[in-house]
Design a protein around this motif. Sequence first.
Motif, short mmCIF file in Angstrom:
data_model
loop_
_atom_site.label_atom_id
_atom_site.label_comp_id
_atom_site.label_asym_id
_atom_site.label_seq_id
_atom_site.Cartn_x
_atom_site.Cartn_y
_atom_site.Cartn_z
N ASN A 173 25.52 -23.15 78.96
CA ASN A 173 26.55 -22.11 78.90
C ASN A 173 26.22 -21.05 79.95
O ASN A 173 25.84 -19.91 79.61
CB ASN A 173 26.63 -21.50 77.50
N GLU A 205 28.23 -19.47 81.80
CA GLU A 205 29.17 -18.34 81.72
C GLU A 205 28.63 -17.23 80.82
O GLU A 205 28.65 -16.05 81.18
CB GLU A 205 30.53 -18.84 81.21
N GLN A 206 28.11 -17.61 79.65
CA GLN A 206 27.58 -16.59 78.75
C GLN A 206 26.24 -16.04 79.24
O GLN A 206 25.90 -14.90 78.97
CB GLN A 206 27.44 -17.16 77.34
N SER A 223 27.35 -13.39 81.58
CA SER A 223 27.95 -12.30 80.82
C SER A 223 26.87 -11.45 80.14
O SER A 223 26.94 -10.21 80.13
CB SER A 223 28.92 -12.86 79.77
N SER A 230 31.48 -22.56 77.80
CA SER A 230 31.77 -21.19 78.19
C SER A 230 32.24 -20.45 76.96
O SER A 230 32.75 -21.06 76.02
CB SER A 230 32.84 -21.12 79.29
N CYS A 263 34.61 -24.20 84.36
CA CYS A 263 34.23 -23.71 85.69
C CYS A 263 34.98 -22.44 86.05
O CYS A 263 34.40 -21.49 86.61
CB CYS A 263 34.49 -24.79 86.74
N ALA A 315 36.24 -20.20 83.98
CA ALA A 315 35.73 -19.10 83.16
C ALA A 315 34.39 -18.61 83.69
O ALA A 315 34.12 -17.39 83.72
CB ALA A 315 35.59 -19.55 81.71
N THR A 316 33.55 -19.54 84.12
CA THR A 316 32.24 -19.17 84.66
C THR A 316 32.39 -18.39 85.96
O THR A 316 31.69 -17.39 86.19
CB THR A 316 31.40 -20.43 84.89
N GLU A 317 33.31 -18.83 86.80
CA GLU A 317 33.56 -18.13 88.06
C GLU A 317 34.07 -16.71 87.80
O GLU A 317 33.65 -15.75 88.48
CB GLU A 317 34.58 -18.90 88.90
N THR A 338 33.51 -14.75 85.23
CA THR A 338 32.41 -13.91 84.76
C THR A 338 31.45 -13.59 85.90
O THR A 338 30.94 -12.47 86.00
CB THR A 338 31.66 -14.62 83.61
N ILE A 363 29.87 -19.04 92.49
CA ILE A 363 29.02 -18.23 91.61
C ILE A 363 28.12 -17.27 92.38
O ILE A 363 28.14 -16.06 92.13
CB ILE A 363 28.15 -19.14 90.70
#
Length: 299
Positions: free
Chosen positions: A86, A88-89, A92, A125, A149, A151-153, A155, A193
Amino acid sequence: MGDHQRLAKAKAAAKKFVDDYGKSGSGRYIALVSFADLANKYNFGDGWTWDNWFPESVYWLDASNENNRGAINASIQKMRADGGTNLEQGLSTANDLFKDNAISKISRSNNKYVIALTDGKPTFSGIYLGILGNSPKLGNGIDCTEQICNATETTATTLKGNVNTLYTVCYGAENEGTYTGGLTVGEFLKQKIASPGEAYNATDSSDSLSKAFAKIYKSIEQGISSGFTVTDPMGPYVTLNSQSLTDSTISSNGTITWKPKNGDTVTNDDGSKTTTYTLTYKVTLGEVPEDGTYPLNKD
């Protein structure tokens, strides 16, 4: 190479970075985040946790202190490899940590850095706490999707707006695909990223990961040493000889503006390092003030 061997090398490289960075000067604050199914930050008062419900939470330690370096490295040693990815987290949570009171008042935005190390594609994510206003969780822990992907971008973009540099290290997964039709993991980290030019790839060879961290350490040190400006306004009875200046500029009111470079670094008895920057210039003293003293600065 097995996961345990890879994790052992990742820990060794991270601990070497902590030692080098911590000994390079004062005020070298470090926080730790791990991410698998969820993201966890290390509370030096209680251990790995994903929430803020502990009253004695200590998430940042100054690594210029030898005892703190030991505590940071001991927490790195406790990391385990399990679950999905994860990222994305993880990003974050890193962003949230910069709001902590321990560093919010002493760390300028241009001295904040994040290193994200991952050995695979993002497979999660968000988190499950949608009822509390958090982002809903996507993914099954095995497969990557375009939504994950994206959502990760998103963040990562938010995080990059709050820090000087976001570094990524892709460990043994540079050519692994993300989702069908998507980028490889290495290209995803590079294009979506990391800050421009700050995506690093490491193989399973014995020194590849160490070299990546060494490059990041050098980049951070260069950023810190060039990330501040000194101003020196001349006093009312002092005239600056501008021809005596190098590596600086003068404003219209006679104030020197200087960005220090190439300082002299010495190693202290405790292993930390102190860097001294020197600027030499000539001035002419004017009429002697009534009290016989020359204030060399306006302030």
